[in-house]
Design an enzyme around this catalytic site. Structure first.
Site, mmCIF file in Angstrom:
data_model
loop_
_atom_site.group_PDB
_atom_site.id
_atom_site.type_symbol
_atom_site.label_atom_id
_atom_site.label_comp_id
_atom_site.label_asym_id
_atom_site.label_seq_id
_atom_site.Cartn_x
_atom_site.Cartn_y
_atom_site.Cartn_z
ATOM 1 N N ASN A 118 42.445 69.133 29.371
ATOM 2 C CA ASN A 118 42.725 69.180 30.809
ATOM 3 C C ASN A 118 41.852 70.248 31.497
ATOM 4 O O ASN A 118 40.919 70.783 30.893
ATOM 5 C CB ASN A 118 44.220 69.448 31.046
ATOM 6 C CG ASN A 118 44.648 70.801 30.491
ATOM 7 O OD1 ASN A 118 43.824 71.676 30.231
ATOM 8 N ND2 ASN A 118 45.952 70.975 30.321
ATOM 9 N N HIS B 252 43.619 53.392 31.215
ATOM 10 C CA HIS B 252 43.552 54.742 30.635
ATOM 11 C C HIS B 252 44.167 55.786 31.550
ATOM 12 O O HIS B 252 44.852 56.698 31.101
ATOM 13 C CB HIS B 252 42.098 55.152 30.380
ATOM 14 C CG HIS B 252 41.619 54.811 29.013
ATOM 15 N ND1 HIS B 252 42.168 55.358 27.889
ATOM 16 C CD2 HIS B 252 40.632 53.990 28.581
ATOM 17 C CE1 HIS B 252 41.549 54.885 26.819
ATOM 18 N NE2 HIS B 252 40.614 54.051 27.203
ATOM 19 N N HIS C 180 30.402 53.434 29.866
ATOM 20 C CA HIS C 180 30.350 52.159 29.145
ATOM 21 C C HIS C 180 29.680 51.118 30.034
ATOM 22 O O HIS C 180 30.053 50.986 31.199
ATOM 23 C CB HIS C 180 31.746 51.638 28.827
ATOM 24 C CG HIS C 180 32.623 52.609 28.111
ATOM 25 N ND1 HIS C 180 33.647 53.277 28.734
ATOM 26 C CD2 HIS C 180 32.628 53.022 26.820
ATOM 27 C CE1 HIS C 180 34.261 54.066 27.852
ATOM 28 N NE2 HIS C 180 33.661 53.943 26.684
ATOM 29 N N ASP D 123 35.523 51.122 21.163
ATOM 30 C CA ASP D 123 36.553 52.171 21.184
ATOM 31 C C ASP D 123 37.096 52.453 19.788
ATOM 32 O O ASP D 123 37.605 53.547 19.528
ATOM 33 C CB ASP D 123 37.741 51.741 22.065
ATOM 34 C CG ASP D 123 37.455 51.941 23.540
ATOM 35 O OD1 ASP D 123 36.515 52.693 23.851
ATOM 36 O OD2 ASP D 123 38.181 51.359 24.368
ATOM 37 N N HIS E 7 2.289 92.823 21.221
ATOM 38 C CA HIS E 7 2.060 91.458 20.743
ATOM 39 C C HIS E 7 0.617 91.328 20.250
ATOM 40 O O HIS E 7 0.356 90.791 19.173
ATOM 41 C CB HIS E 7 2.310 90.451 21.868
ATOM 42 C CG HIS E 7 3.758 90.131 22.095
ATOM 43 N ND1 HIS E 7 4.680 91.085 22.458
ATOM 44 C CD2 HIS E 7 4.448 88.957 22.007
ATOM 45 C CE1 HIS E 7 5.873 90.507 22.590
ATOM 46 N NE2 HIS E 7 5.761 89.217 22.322
#
Lengths: 430, 430
Positions: free
Chosen positions: A214, A262, A328, A361, A420
């Protein structure tokens, strides 16, 4: 009634843009509460977990224990209906096979200068899997999250699941057992994410946290990102069906409803080149929705967020599909492979009239943990790659320093980084 | 003096754990300011950008324009010293070749049931590249961030770079030009991230934002994550050198300093099996540091965060390396390939005595954008994969529905999702 749009409408562009921009989730302002919960768990560990779980879930962790026991897991497996156990096993095995094919390969390459460049993939040491409590606790999702971790080679997979009022879905434990989850803890919310990220006396910290949750869970994952890896921030689910009039309207209505049931903020969209067919599907949606146990949810989702969009031809459908970037995508036309290359953004694509999204699924062999809310524009479904990382490997022969050194020195000095440059000159002057 | 530890110390474990836990960055509490800046840019677009840029950078965007012009870019290229231009070109070409080898391949697989499972990789449509202003504006980093995007196939690459007081490093424009950046805007901070994520009248929104920045930029990236993709949250840099006494101490001291000179909170660690060699390297660090233009930074980094750790044998070094999970790891021993498989966590690994890390910073062909601050435990260096996403593809023949349908229906019903079950039964009862 679900929205109707047609690309031939004069105001189509404005209305489609507004449709795309519709927010399907209230971004609850939970960030401060989550910050405090995380700080509390970091400071007080198990004691904070116990207090927060007593407050939010009404569960006494001191009496029940933070970890779900072997006995509880074995009881869940014993009580599991045989057909469900077999179905979960099939889902696991098919996903496992699919994920094994996604395993990346190490590489080594020696170039013309004799420099060897390589990549090596390794799994993270440990992963946390968040499983929501209540109605969204799907055993299939436990399979889909856990199996890629185990295929990747994660040694320690720790799962958390809240058990409000002591209640949980035993099938979630069965799925965890089948998928090889190593530890399960009865905690949830931001406190579970904090425990997984920072550790407590009982829960050792993990390297990466996956799984939906959530607004509190999402905010907590966002906050611990960097301390641990996280997967995507999951939002409400959606389906886009591109279909011609040769389909049975009832089949596609069933597919649209499988998404709509869903969640009230799920979204189902039909794109077709035949307005009459679109209306036939919409009628079927209404008819079938009335028969569903989750009728109220499915009808609210279809009414508030559903849409039937009419296009002149399927090339136009492909353009809209990319803008929708659906989690999807079903392509129910005669030659779906022809349309496929024209669509770039979708989490999972289902080809043909006999590949309903629900196969994916559960037992299709692909993962159902997919990017939602247009995030398929930039992210992918969950896979072994989320549980692995790549080290680059470089090996230079002495000669490569004279070949490459001067350019590196020029850049180091242009960037004002003399040390460097010296790491090269000191070797080149040997 | 840098820290000294030995695995033979009685209190080694406690001291090493404390060393690992040392915070090298103050997490400035900038989150509220960033929230307001993002909201302002979302609401007022270019006008907000102009106001914020006037306030923070003292630059008048209305007079100068938000976009850096072709003329400015061409002037920077014309003014670029020839050796630097050639070196940047070499860096680009070698990185490009390396990234091309990392391109993922699409797959299709038909299983025994006739089900086709596939994966398809596509590039994001657009990407944003944040480039810091001031001393951290490295042209090599522009190459390292931009080239993977272009190799991946990103069509639109938009760069932002703040120009405080109107000043910027022209080499950054040269690097952008060489790397194929499409648009450059003179904005920075959280306001640049907001513009890239949500768009303004001038700057179109992108799908993913990459590139390092200060605390404001990091907080803004964290906030827009989900609306767009983001790369890692970059922290201060580090190097771990594993070395035996056969090395020239001066060479490894140079390598440790090449990291230390970046930043006062950079970290350089030497792990060796010979304490006398460790002290010899430490003496060389002190000697060479005194010669550096960035002496103050390098000495502060080495003093505050540097360490020399003595181990009994190199297997022990491998264990420590995994706990440190360094961004850069040099293995300067006779047979580095022998130790390599024992180490799992490192962003980039440099093998042998002739592969100083700085080669990888510029022209090695690997990417120098790497996971910092122990995040190599769960993340990888930047690559084409960060600019691409994978769609799964599923295609079932009609027969697969009778093979797989019953299991999917059992799971759908066990999850209380009847519409899912119906999407299958309606086809199976045809």
């Amino acid at each position: 009634m679900a929205l109707r749009l047609s690309t031939t409408d004069e105001d189509f562009e404005a209305r489609f843009a507004a449709f795309l921009a519709t927010k399907r989730e209230m971004a609850a302002e939970v960030d401060e509460a989550v910050r405090d919960i995380i700080a509390d768990v970091r400071t007080r560990g198990d004691a904070a977990l116990a207090e927060l779980t007593a407050r939010f879930d009404k569960v006494d962790l001191k009496a029940r224990g933070i970890a779900i026991t072997r006995a509880e897991i074995e009881r869940a497996v014993d009580d599991c209906p045989k057909d469900v156990l077999e179905a979960l096993t099939l889902a696991r095995d098919r996903l496992k096979a699919g994920q094994e094919r996604l395993m990346p390969k190490d590489t080594r390459h020696e170039d013309a200068l004799g420099v060897t460049l390589g990549t090596r993939w390794t799994a993270v040491d440990s992963a946390g899997l968040y499983v929501p409590g209540g109605t969204a606790a799907y055993p299939s999702s436990v399979i889909m999250n856990a199996v890629p971790a185990k295929v990747a080679g994660v040694e320690r997979l720790a799962m958390t699941v809240p058990t409000p009022d002591g209640v949980f879905n035993p099938l979630v434990l069965v799925a965890a057992e089948l998928a090889g989850v190593d530890e399960i803890y009865r905690v949830g919310g931001a406190q579970a994410i904090a425990a997984l990220a920072y550790g407590t006396e009982t829960i050792k910290p993990v390297s990466i946290i996956v799984g939906p949750g959530n607004a509190y869970v999402a905010a907590a994952k966002r906050r611990v990102f960097g301390t641990v890896g996280i997967d995507m921030i999951a939002g409400p689910s959606e389906i886009l069906v591109i279909a011609d009039a040769e389909n049975d309207p009832a089949w596609l209505a069933a597919d649209l409803l499988s998404q709509a049931e869903h969640d009230k903020v799920a979204q189902s969209i039909l794109v077709t080149d035949d307005p009459a067919f679109g209306e036939a599907v919409a009628r079927e949606v209404d008819r079938q929705a009335a028969l569903l146990p989750r009728r109220e949810i499915a009808e609210a989702s279809w009414r508030d967020f559903g849409a039937v969009i009419t296009v002149k031809h399927f090339d136009e459908a492909a353009e809209l599909a990319d803008r929708i970037a659906a989690e999807h995508l079903e392509i129910a036309i005669d030659d779906p492979e022809r349309l496929l290359p024209k669509i770039r953004h979708a989490g999972a694509i289902f080809l043909g009239r006999f590949t309903p999204e629900v196969i994916g699924d559960y037992v299709g062999g692909s993962n159902h943990v997919l990017p939602t809310g247009r995030s398929a524009r930039f992210s992918s479904g969950l896979s072994v790659l989320d549980f692995m990382k790549r080290s680059s490997i470089l090996s230079c022969p002495p000669s490569a320093l004279s070949d490459l050194g001067p350019a590196a020195i020029a850049l180091a000095r242009a960037e004002g980084l003399e040390a460097h440059a010296r790491a090269l000159t000191i070797r080149m002057n040997r």
